[in-house]
Scaffold this active site. Structure first.
Site, short mmCIF file in Angstrom:
data_model
loop_
_atom_site.label_atom_id
_atom_site.label_comp_id
_atom_site.label_asym_id
_atom_site.label_seq_id
_atom_site.Cartn_x
_atom_site.Cartn_y
_atom_site.Cartn_z
CB CYS A 162 -0.96 -0.01 1.18
SG CYS A 162 -2.13 -1.38 1.11
CG HIS A 296 -1.02 4.93 5.13
ND1 HIS A 296 -1.14 4.78 3.77
CD2 HIS A 296 -1.12 3.68 5.65
CE1 HIS A 296 -1.31 3.51 3.47
NE2 HIS A 296 -1.32 2.81 4.58
CD GLU A 307 -0.13 7.93 9.17
OE1 GLU A 307 0.27 8.61 8.20
OE2 GLU A 307 -1.18 7.26 9.14
CE LYS A 325 -5.13 4.79 2.80
NZ LYS A 325 -4.21 5.96 2.75
CG HIS A 330 -6.39 1.34 2.14
ND1 HIS A 330 -5.51 1.84 1.21
CD2 HIS A 330 -5.62 0.75 3.10
CE1 HIS A 330 -4.28 1.57 1.57
NE2 HIS A 330 -4.32 0.92 2.71
CG PHE A 389 0.04 -5.95 4.66
CD1 PHE A 389 -0.29 -5.10 5.69
CD2 PHE A 389 -0.86 -6.95 4.31
CE1 PHE A 389 -1.51 -5.23 6.36
CE2 PHE A 389 -2.08 -7.09 4.97
CZ PHE A 389 -2.40 -6.23 6.00
#
Length: 401
Positions: A162, A296, A307, A325, A330, A389
């Site tokens: 991502c 993010h 984060e 998002k 996402h 990931f």
């Protein structure tokens, strides 16, 4: 000899659940309008919420080869065509051998895969389309862009889960700085809302049953989304020589890997912090110079908290933060490119969009997260963060033109 790594952004393209062009997507994000809905195709799964692209229409789709392409490639072609149109390309100075295409990808053609798998199981190998592989392979996004627009320069596909969309920006910027091209097209796309992929994310525990609520106290995961983003990057001197009007400057990039876990972020956000500090040093600016952060902000319990911790350490002055998002879901590999485009739009409009879905900020997250209505952007420097990931972290720093 110090090499100038600054690139200028001269075109943007967006295809999202908020709209199939730049203006409609920006309006949706600026309004803080969530687009998640129950998806009939996902009925019966543990989670059936998604953010789908609808009513896609553009002249580029009349290209005969488009009929056999997976939706993720079609999304990317439309976003690229929009970006090139805004940049007035192809045009004077366009040398196809001096144009690069960098694709940010993760899953590739999941629709093509699902269709071929079903036909193989039901009817045998003779029923699998000869177009299956060209619909499925992850590099076909960049290949289709190069083929359609006649581009013969470097073509690369990068995957950092991502974070792929932001990683692609960094790779494209470096190709320009190394004089391997004059123009670099960055395009990232995702159309992975499938029963198998949705089930996989549900099994990992990252999907929401209630909608995307980044940084909210009651967040429970992200909503899977489709979409694509494209940016045209150019070397400043080349853009000036052809009379292009820059929308923004890409002035810094940083990346780091957690080396902690295959899917869980490093608990203290050290990888993201390293990427942030690398990007700031690369841009030659201080943390205090940054006036906006497009986070993010996935809406998962772990990501938002971690984060938030990293951003608070690096930016104690607490610049306004948003996450797209909440509105768009996402988009996985496409997220970084889409969010970089939104950051350019924020710089141009002088507005920080609200974080859709944010009702009550998690008391453990000490950030100034914008909610409700847009906020005035007081600085000409902003950054966009991505993570994926595998422990991938990537950061792009953009500045007003």
């Amino acid at each position: 000899m110090t090499r100038d790594t600054t690139a200028v952004v001269t075109g943007l393209g967006l295809v999202t659940s908020g709209g199939t062009d730049v203006a409609s997507t920006w309006a949706s994000v600026l309004a803080g309008r969530p687009t998640a809905a129950h998806d009939p195709e996902m009925q019966g799964l543990p989670v059936d919420l998604s953010c789908r692209v609808t009513a896609l229409d553009h002249p580029v789709l009349s290209w005969p080869g488009c009929a056999h392409l997976d939706p993720y490639t079609r999304f990317g072609l439309v976003a690229t065509a929009q970006a090139l149109e805004q940049a007035d390309l192809p045009g004077s100075g366009w040398d196809p051998a001096r144009v690069a295409v960098v694709g940010g990808i993760l899953f590739g053609g999941t629709r093509a895969q699902d269709t071929a798998s079903a036909r193989l199981a039901a009817d045998g190998p003779d029923r699998v389309s000869p177009y299956f592989l060209t619909g499925y392979m992850a590099n076909m996004l960049g290949a289709a862009v190069s083929l359609h627009f006649g581009i013969t320069g470097p073509g690369l596909s990068v995957t950092t889960a991502c974070a792929s969309g932001t990683t692609a920006l960094g790779v494209a910027r470096d190709l320009l700085a190394l004089d391997h091209c004059d123009i670099a097209l960055v395009v990232s796309s995702e159309a992975a809302v499938s029963r198998l992929i949705m089930t996989g994310f549900a099994q990992v525990g990252t999907l929401s049953r209630h909608g995307s609520h980044p940084f909210d106290a009651d967040r429970d995961g992200f909503v899977m989304a489709e979409g694509a983003g494209a940016l045209v990057l150019e070397r400043p001197a080349f853009a000036a020589a052809r009379g292009a009007a820059p929308l923004a400057r890409l002035i810094g990039y940083g990346a780091a890997t957690d080396a902690h876990h295959l899917v869980a972020p490093q608990p203290e956000g050290r990888g993201l912090e390293q990427a942030l500090r690398t990007a700031l040093a690369d841009a030659g600016v201080t943390a205090a110079d940054v006036g906006h952060i497009n986070a993010h902000g996935t809406s998962t319990k772990a990501n938002d908290r971690i984060e938030g911790t990293a951003l608070r350490r690096v930016f104690p002055h607490r610049p306004p933060v948003t996450s797209a998002k909440g509105a768009l879901g996402h988009t996985l590999a496409a997220a970084g490119t889409i969010e970089a485009a939104l950051t350019v739009l924020a710089l141009n409009a002088g507005k920080v969009p609200p974080t859709a879905g944010l009702r009550q900020l998690d008391p453990g997250i000490d950030l100034d997260v914008v909610s409700g209505t847009p906020r005035t952007l007081a600085s000409g420097i902003a950054l966009s963060t991505s993570a994926g990931f595998g422990g991938h972290n990537a950061v792009a720093i953009l500045a007003s033109a």
